[in-house]
Design an enzyme around this catalytic site. Structure first.
Site, PDB file in Angstrom:
ATOM      1  N   ARG A  21       8.091  -0.933  -8.425  1.00 50.18           N
ATOM      2  CA  ARG A  21       7.496  -1.459  -9.791  1.00 50.18           C
ATOM      3  C   ARG A  21       7.258  -0.150 -10.496  1.00 50.18           C
ATOM      4  O   ARG A  21       7.998   0.224 -11.493  1.00 50.18           O
ATOM      5  CB  ARG A  21       6.561  -2.408  -9.380  1.00 50.18           C
ATOM      6  CG  ARG A  21       5.885  -3.243 -10.572  1.00 50.18           C
ATOM      7  CD  ARG A  21       4.771  -4.145 -10.370  1.00 50.18           C
ATOM      8  NE  ARG A  21       3.570  -3.566  -9.922  1.00 50.18           N
ATOM      9  CZ  ARG A  21       2.824  -3.114 -10.994  1.00 50.18           C
ATOM     10  NH1 ARG A  21       2.912  -3.550 -12.371  1.00 50.18           N
ATOM     11  NH2 ARG A  21       1.818  -2.377 -10.439  1.00 50.18           N
ATOM     12  N   LYS A  22       5.947   0.020 -10.518  1.00 52.39           N
ATOM     13  CA  LYS A  22       5.376   1.244 -11.322  1.00 52.39           C
ATOM     14  C   LYS A  22       4.893   2.627 -10.675  1.00 52.39           C
ATOM     15  O   LYS A  22       4.721   3.771 -11.066  1.00 52.39           O
ATOM     16  CB  LYS A  22       4.083   0.916 -11.988  1.00 52.39           C
ATOM     17  CG  LYS A  22       4.584  -0.016 -13.344  1.00 52.39           C
ATOM     18  CD  LYS A  22       3.045   0.084 -14.051  1.00 52.39           C
ATOM     19  CE  LYS A  22       3.291  -0.625 -15.637  1.00 52.39           C
ATOM     20  NZ  LYS A  22       1.775  -0.786 -15.823  1.00 52.39           N
ATOM     21  N   THR A  31       4.085   1.383   1.843  1.00 57.09           N
ATOM     22  CA  THR A  31       4.784   1.307   2.910  1.00 57.09           C
ATOM     23  C   THR A  31       6.309   1.927   2.918  1.00 57.09           C
ATOM     24  O   THR A  31       6.781   2.471   3.530  1.00 57.09           O
ATOM     25  CB  THR A  31       5.143  -0.172   3.470  1.00 57.09           C
ATOM     26  OG1 THR A  31       3.852  -1.138   3.264  1.00 57.09           O
ATOM     27  CG2 THR A  31       5.381  -0.338   5.018  1.00 57.09           C
ATOM     28  N   HIS A  56       2.534  -4.383   9.647  1.00 54.87           N
ATOM     29  CA  HIS A  56       1.537  -4.860   9.004  1.00 54.87           C
ATOM     30  C   HIS A  56       0.424  -5.225   9.887  1.00 54.87           C
ATOM     31  O   HIS A  56      -0.791  -5.757   9.393  1.00 54.87           O
ATOM     32  CB  HIS A  56       1.656  -5.836   8.016  1.00 54.87           C
ATOM     33  CG  HIS A  56       2.700  -5.326   6.737  1.00 54.87           C
ATOM     34  ND1 HIS A  56       2.451  -4.122   6.097  1.00 54.87           N
ATOM     35  CD2 HIS A  56       3.661  -5.845   6.246  1.00 54.87           C
ATOM     36  CE1 HIS A  56       3.409  -3.894   5.250  1.00 54.87           C
ATOM     37  NE2 HIS A  56       4.116  -4.867   5.058  1.00 54.87           N
ATOM     38  N   TYR A  86      -3.032   6.464  -0.243  1.00 54.47           N
ATOM     39  CA  TYR A  86      -1.818   6.534  -1.342  1.00 54.47           C
ATOM     40  C   TYR A  86      -2.302   7.522  -2.278  1.00 54.47           C
ATOM     41  O   TYR A  86      -1.376   8.481  -2.681  1.00 54.47           O
ATOM     42  CB  TYR A  86      -1.673   5.018  -1.812  1.00 54.47           C
ATOM     43  CG  TYR A  86      -0.474   4.732  -2.691  1.00 54.47           C
ATOM     44  CD1 TYR A  86       0.776   4.701  -2.298  1.00 54.47           C
ATOM     45  CD2 TYR A  86      -0.865   5.025  -3.903  1.00 54.47           C
ATOM     46  CE1 TYR A  86       1.762   4.564  -3.211  1.00 54.47           C
ATOM     47  CE2 TYR A  86       0.132   4.629  -5.053  1.00 54.47           C
ATOM     48  CZ  TYR A  86       1.478   4.630  -4.775  1.00 54.47           C
ATOM     49  OH  TYR A  86       2.516   4.219  -5.764  1.00 54.47           O
ATOM     50  N   SER A  97       0.928  -1.177   0.059  1.00 54.66           N
ATOM     51  CA  SER A  97       0.110   0.236   0.025  1.00 54.66           C
ATOM     52  C   SER A  97       0.808   1.329   0.046  1.00 54.66           C
ATOM     53  O   SER A  97       0.317   2.312   0.246  1.00 54.66           O
ATOM     54  CB  SER A  97      -0.927  -0.018   1.279  1.00 54.66           C
ATOM     55  OG  SER A  97      -1.659  -1.011   1.455  1.00 54.66           O
ATOM     56  N   ARG A 143      -4.371   1.956   0.523  1.00 53.54           N
ATOM     57  CA  ARG A 143      -4.341   2.269  -0.946  1.00 53.54           C
ATOM     58  C   ARG A 143      -5.625   1.330  -1.857  1.00 53.54           C
ATOM     59  O   ARG A 143      -5.957   0.482  -0.868  1.00 53.54           O
ATOM     60  CB  ARG A 143      -2.914   1.542  -1.468  1.00 53.54           C
ATOM     61  CG  ARG A 143      -2.825   1.827  -2.871  1.00 53.54           C
ATOM     62  CD  ARG A 143      -1.574   1.096  -3.310  1.00 53.54           C
ATOM     63  NE  ARG A 143      -1.249   1.544  -4.749  1.00 53.54           N
ATOM     64  CZ  ARG A 143      -0.142   0.802  -5.371  1.00 53.54           C
ATOM     65  NH1 ARG A 143       0.565  -0.075  -4.827  1.00 53.54           N
ATOM     66  NH2 ARG A 143       0.168   1.223  -6.770  1.00 53.54           N
ATOM     67  N   SER A 151      -0.468  -5.082  -7.300  1.00 49.12           N
ATOM     68  CA  SER A 151       0.896  -4.970  -6.487  1.00 49.12           C
ATOM     69  C   SER A 151       1.334  -6.004  -5.810  1.00 49.12           C
ATOM     70  O   SER A 151       2.424  -6.510  -6.082  1.00 49.12           O
ATOM     71  CB  SER A 151       0.748  -3.695  -5.720  1.00 49.12           C
ATOM     72  OG  SER A 151       2.065  -3.536  -5.484  1.00 49.12           O
TER      73      SER A 151
HETATM   74  P1  A3P Z   1       3.358  -0.975  -7.516  1.00 48.41           P
HETATM   75  O1  A3P Z   1       3.469  -2.411  -7.653  1.00 48.41           O
HETATM   76  O2  A3P Z   1       1.848  -0.451  -8.035  1.00 48.41           O
HETATM   77  O3  A3P Z   1       4.109  -0.163  -8.456  1.00 48.41           O
HETATM   78  P2  A3P Z   1       5.026  -1.267  -0.245  1.00 48.41           P
HETATM   79  O4  A3P Z   1       5.955  -0.228  -0.203  1.00 48.41           O
HETATM   80  O5  A3P Z   1       3.873  -1.125   0.701  1.00 48.41           O
HETATM   81  O6  A3P Z   1       5.532  -2.559  -0.416  1.00 48.41           O
HETATM   82  O7  A3P Z   1       4.411  -0.847  -1.549  1.00 48.41           O
HETATM   83  C1  A3P Z   1       4.819  -1.108  -2.795  1.00 48.41           C
HETATM   84  C2  A3P Z   1       4.146  -0.144  -4.025  1.00 48.41           C
HETATM   85  O8  A3P Z   1       4.490   1.128  -3.481  1.00 48.41           O
HETATM   86  C3  A3P Z   1       4.511  -0.483  -5.538  1.00 48.41           C
HETATM   87  O9  A3P Z   1       3.502   0.015  -6.173  1.00 48.41           O
HETATM   88  C4  A3P Z   1       5.698   0.358  -5.495  1.00 48.41           C
HETATM   89  O10 A3P Z   1       6.013   0.625  -6.694  1.00 48.41           O
HETATM   90  C5  A3P Z   1       5.045   1.544  -4.917  1.00 48.41           C
HETATM   91  N1  A3P Z   1       6.315   2.563  -4.325  1.00 48.41           N
HETATM   92  C6  A3P Z   1       7.453   2.120  -4.064  1.00 48.41           C
HETATM   93  N2  A3P Z   1       8.110   3.318  -3.420  1.00 48.41           N
HETATM   94  C7  A3P Z   1       7.395   4.300  -3.723  1.00 48.41           C
HETATM   95  C8  A3P Z   1       7.453   5.802  -3.640  1.00 48.41           C
HETATM   96  N3  A3P Z   1       8.382   6.349  -2.966  1.00 48.41           N
HETATM   97  N4  A3P Z   1       6.198   6.519  -3.993  1.00 48.41           N
HETATM   98  C9  A3P Z   1       5.335   5.988  -4.326  1.00 48.41           C
HETATM   99  N5  A3P Z   1       4.986   4.651  -4.629  1.00 48.41           N
HETATM  100  C10 A3P Z   1       6.249   3.934  -4.261  1.00 48.41           C
END
Ligand code: A3P
Length: 319
Positions: A285-286, A70, A131, A219, A68, A153, A161
């Site tokens: 990722r994205k 993190t 979590h 988010y 979400s 999110r 994701s």
């Molecule tokens: P996507 O898979 O949709 O790209 P977490 O940090 O809870 O593991 O969540 C991972 C998700 O947050 C991924 O989403 C990742 O790309 C996105 N993410 C990681 N770093 C980020 C940042 N600095 N700002 C915004 N989103 C980010």
């Protein structure tokens, strides 16, 4: 799982025998502990955290459901509360450490081993990640004046994701998880720390009843206006930006430092490992809002919409 199972204490193994279980996404089984689905090692660590953690009034707990945002929340909170100690510069810790190394998880790091952590010498405010649902946080957190920030999110993107992430971290020898299979489990709430609706509602209700205790963020809102939410977060944590800082562009500098584009390209996040020895690169990722349309069929979208209506309807929480 066998490998993870070896590290389980006798007590934890006994506990698992008493819990409902379902096929897991990554490990053979997820177990339902205090109303949420978890892996055995996460349950063992959560029990230890609940038993041993002592809170300070200045503590900050950053809570999320996996995938979400993190990593982003940890980076932002770390940069905000430490900006006197670590001004934004070329040697800021976030440039050489992954946010998960700077803000440790209770369940993957601090209480993941038999040996209990010594947290007494950590600089204040101490920042932690988790979590675990609100109801299952260690009691001293609820009773003290420590603060909790919850980032959630939209479930569509969180699901996509999570599905991507799981397929990145499962051993190459294991067949990838099909999206249809993962989706059915997600809609039933069977996913790490799910059901997602109970997780969100627990923090949501608390944030309404005790707004000074729990800050509830989304988010999508943060993506839309990061500076606004960064300031809101700083105010909530008791580290508001002064007019001088705002004029000097401090808010924007932190936003940029913690941005997806910046963090993703750092060496530590391309080649390093943080949580449970998984590669950091899979955490980036994205970072797009609405990417789910590329993966979910109209039928799946309708199904999840219905689940959300049924479970979140009337709560005031919507996406
Ligand atoms: P996507 O898979 O949709 O790209 P977490 O940090 O809870 O593991 O969540 C991972 C998700 O947050 C991924 O989403 C990742 O790309 C996105 N993410 C990681 N770093 C980020 C940042 N600095 N700002 C915004 N989103 C980010």
């Amino acid at each position: 799982e066998a490998r993870e199972g070896e590290k389980l204490s006798h007590e934890s193994q006994e506990l698992l025998l008493s819990l409902p279980k379902e096929k897991g996404w990554r490990t053979p089984y997820l177990y339902k502990y205090q109303g949420f689905w978890c892996q055995p090692m996460e349950i063992q660590a959560t029990v230890s955290f609940q038993k041993h953690f002592l809170a300070c009034d200045t503590d900050v707990v950053l809570a999320t459901i996996p995938k979400s945002g993190t990593t982003w929340l940890k980076a932002l909170a770390f940069a905000i509360v430490n900006r006197k100690r670590f001004p934004i510069s070329n040697n800021h810790p976030l440039l050489s450490y992954n946010p998960h190394d700077l803000v440790p998880f209770f369940e993957y790091k601090l209480y993941a081993n038999e040996q209990l952590p010594d947290l007494s010498n950590l600089p204040q405010p101490r920042l932690f990640g988790t979590h675990v649902p609100f109801a299952s946080l260690a009691n001293p957190i609820k009773k003290s004046s420590s603060r909790v920030v919850y980032l959630c999110r939209n479930p569509f993107d969180t699901f996509v994701s999570s599905w991507h992430y799981i397929n990145k971290i499962i051993p190459k020898t294991q067949a990838p998880m099909l999206i249809e299979e993962a989706f059915e489990m997600y809609c039933k709430g069977i996913v790490g720390f799910g059901p997602f609706w109970d997780h969100m509602l627990g923090y949501w209700k608390e944030s309404i009843e005790r707004p000074h205790k729990v800050l509830f963020l989304k988010y999508e809102d943060m993506k839309e206006d990061v500076s606004f939410h960064l300031k809101k977060l700083a105010d909530f944590l008791g580290f508001p930006f002064s007019l001088e800082e705002e004029r000097a562009g401090c808010v924007e500098k932190i936003a940029k430092l913690c941005s997806f584009e910046n963090l993703k390209e750092l060496e530590v996040n391309k080649a390093g490992k943080s949580i449970k020895n998984f590669e950091n690169k899979n955490l980036f990722r994205k970072a797009e809002v609405g990417d789910w349309v590329n993966y979910l069929s109209p039928r799946m979208a309708e199904q999840l919409t219905n689940v959300m209506e049924e479970k979140l309807g009337g709560s005031g929480l919507s996406f």
